[in-house]
Scaffold this motif. Sequence first.
Motif, PDB file in Angstrom:
ATOM      1  N   ARG A   1      -3.017 -31.427   5.572  1.00 31.59           N
ATOM      2  CA  ARG A   1      -2.967 -31.274   7.013  1.00 31.59           C
ATOM      3  C   ARG A   1      -4.302 -30.766   7.526  1.00 31.59           C
ATOM      4  NH1 ARG A   1      -0.877 -26.045   9.457  1.00 31.59           N
ATOM      5  NH2 ARG A   1      -1.253 -24.511   7.863  1.00 31.59           N
ATOM      6  N   VAL A   2      -4.512 -30.930   8.814  1.00 29.73           N
ATOM      7  CA  VAL A   2      -5.674 -30.394   9.498  1.00 29.73           C
ATOM      8  C   VAL A   2      -5.182 -29.199  10.284  1.00 29.73           C
ATOM      9  CG1 VAL A   2      -7.460 -30.858  11.223  1.00 29.73           C
ATOM     10  CG2 VAL A   2      -6.753 -32.665   9.649  1.00 29.73           C
ATOM     11  N   THR A   3      -5.914 -28.075  10.210  1.00 31.06           N
ATOM     12  CA  THR A   3      -5.438 -26.851  10.855  1.00 31.06           C
ATOM     13  C   THR A   3      -6.228 -26.454  12.089  1.00 31.06           C
ATOM     14  OG1 THR A   3      -6.812 -25.489   9.410  1.00 31.06           O
ATOM     15  CG2 THR A   3      -4.548 -25.950   8.676  1.00 31.06           C
ATOM     16  N   THR A   4      -7.406 -27.007  12.255  1.00 27.96           N
ATOM     17  CA  THR A   4      -8.249 -26.642  13.399  1.00 27.96           C
ATOM     18  C   THR A   4      -9.283 -27.738  13.628  1.00 27.96           C
ATOM     19  OG1 THR A   4      -9.524 -24.838  14.374  1.00 27.96           O
ATOM     20  CG2 THR A   4      -9.939 -25.326  12.067  1.00 27.96           C
TER      21      THR A   4
ATOM     22  N   ALA B   1      -7.011 -34.604  16.921  1.00 30.22           N
ATOM     23  CA  ALA B   1      -6.442 -33.385  16.344  1.00 30.22           C
ATOM     24  C   ALA B   1      -5.039 -33.133  16.897  1.00 30.22           C
ATOM     25  CB  ALA B   1      -7.356 -32.191  16.614  1.00 30.22           C
ATOM     26  N   LEU B   2      -4.860 -33.321  18.182  1.00 29.02           N
ATOM     27  CA  LEU B   2      -3.523 -33.169  18.766  1.00 29.02           C
ATOM     28  C   LEU B   2      -2.546 -34.151  18.134  1.00 29.02           C
ATOM     29  CD1 LEU B   2      -4.532 -32.748  22.514  1.00 29.02           C
ATOM     30  CD2 LEU B   2      -3.388 -31.008  21.090  1.00 29.02           C
ATOM     31  N   ALA B   3      -2.969 -35.404  17.942  1.00 29.36           N
ATOM     32  CA  ALA B   3      -2.115 -36.421  17.329  1.00 29.36           C
ATOM     33  C   ALA B   3      -1.770 -36.061  15.884  1.00 29.36           C
ATOM     34  CB  ALA B   3      -2.799 -37.788  17.389  1.00 29.36           C
ATOM     35  N   LEU B   4      -2.644 -35.316  15.218  1.00 30.33           N
ATOM     36  CA  LEU B   4      -2.404 -34.889  13.839  1.00 30.33           C
ATOM     37  C   LEU B   4      -1.572 -33.619  13.758  1.00 30.33           C
ATOM     38  CD1 LEU B   4      -5.937 -35.633  12.367  1.00 30.33           C
ATOM     39  CD2 LEU B   4      -3.811 -36.875  11.876  1.00 30.33           C
ATOM     40  N   GLY B   5      -1.184 -33.092  14.917  1.00 32.84           N
ATOM     41  CA  GLY B   5      -0.324 -31.915  14.927  1.00 32.84           C
ATOM     42  C   GLY B   5      -1.037 -30.585  14.962  1.00 32.84           C
ATOM     43  N   VAL B   6      -2.333 -30.581  15.218  1.00 31.27           N
ATOM     44  CA  VAL B   6      -3.055 -29.316  15.341  1.00 31.27           C
ATOM     45  C   VAL B   6      -2.639 -28.684  16.672  1.00 31.27           C
ATOM     46  CG1 VAL B   6      -5.320 -28.207  15.484  1.00 31.27           C
ATOM     47  CG2 VAL B   6      -4.995 -30.199  13.987  1.00 31.27           C
ATOM     48  N   PRO B   7      -2.212 -27.413  16.645  1.00 35.04           N
ATOM     49  CA  PRO B   7      -1.836 -26.765  17.904  1.00 35.04           C
ATOM     50  C   PRO B   7      -3.031 -26.683  18.852  1.00 35.04           C
ATOM     51  CG  PRO B   7      -1.157 -25.445  16.002  1.00 35.04           C
ATOM     52  CD  PRO B   7      -2.036 -26.543  15.487  1.00 35.04           C
TER      53      PRO B   7
END
Length: 115
Positions: free
Chosen positions: A18-21, A34-40
């Motif tokens: 996962r990508v975290t930031t 990043a938003l599409a990858l679920g990063v808050p």
Amino acid sequence: MAYGQGLADRVRTLAPDRVTTATDLFGTETAETALALGVPPERISTIAAGPNPPGGVRGTGGEQARPADLERITDAILAGEITVPIAATFPIEQIREAVTLQAGRHVHGKIVVTL
């Protein structure tokens, strides 16, 4: 890494856990990916998205930096926690060439000018 169509899939391949930031330094494509990858959204920053960054992402800039921030970032780079790719290095006498290269917007990494 190339931007454009398929960016999220290429990132997933490189970071399957996962990508975290994320930080977006040009436009909004990185922030949107990043938003599409679920990063808050609170873990995404952008310096060039204009007055309304996408999806609750925070806009930021140097004027918001605190004195300790530069030291913290420098320490993270030295520890290998952050990688800053360098595309090219120019002596100050070649500043025009450095600016021309950067202005072409096809550079993958930072342009360094040495004094």
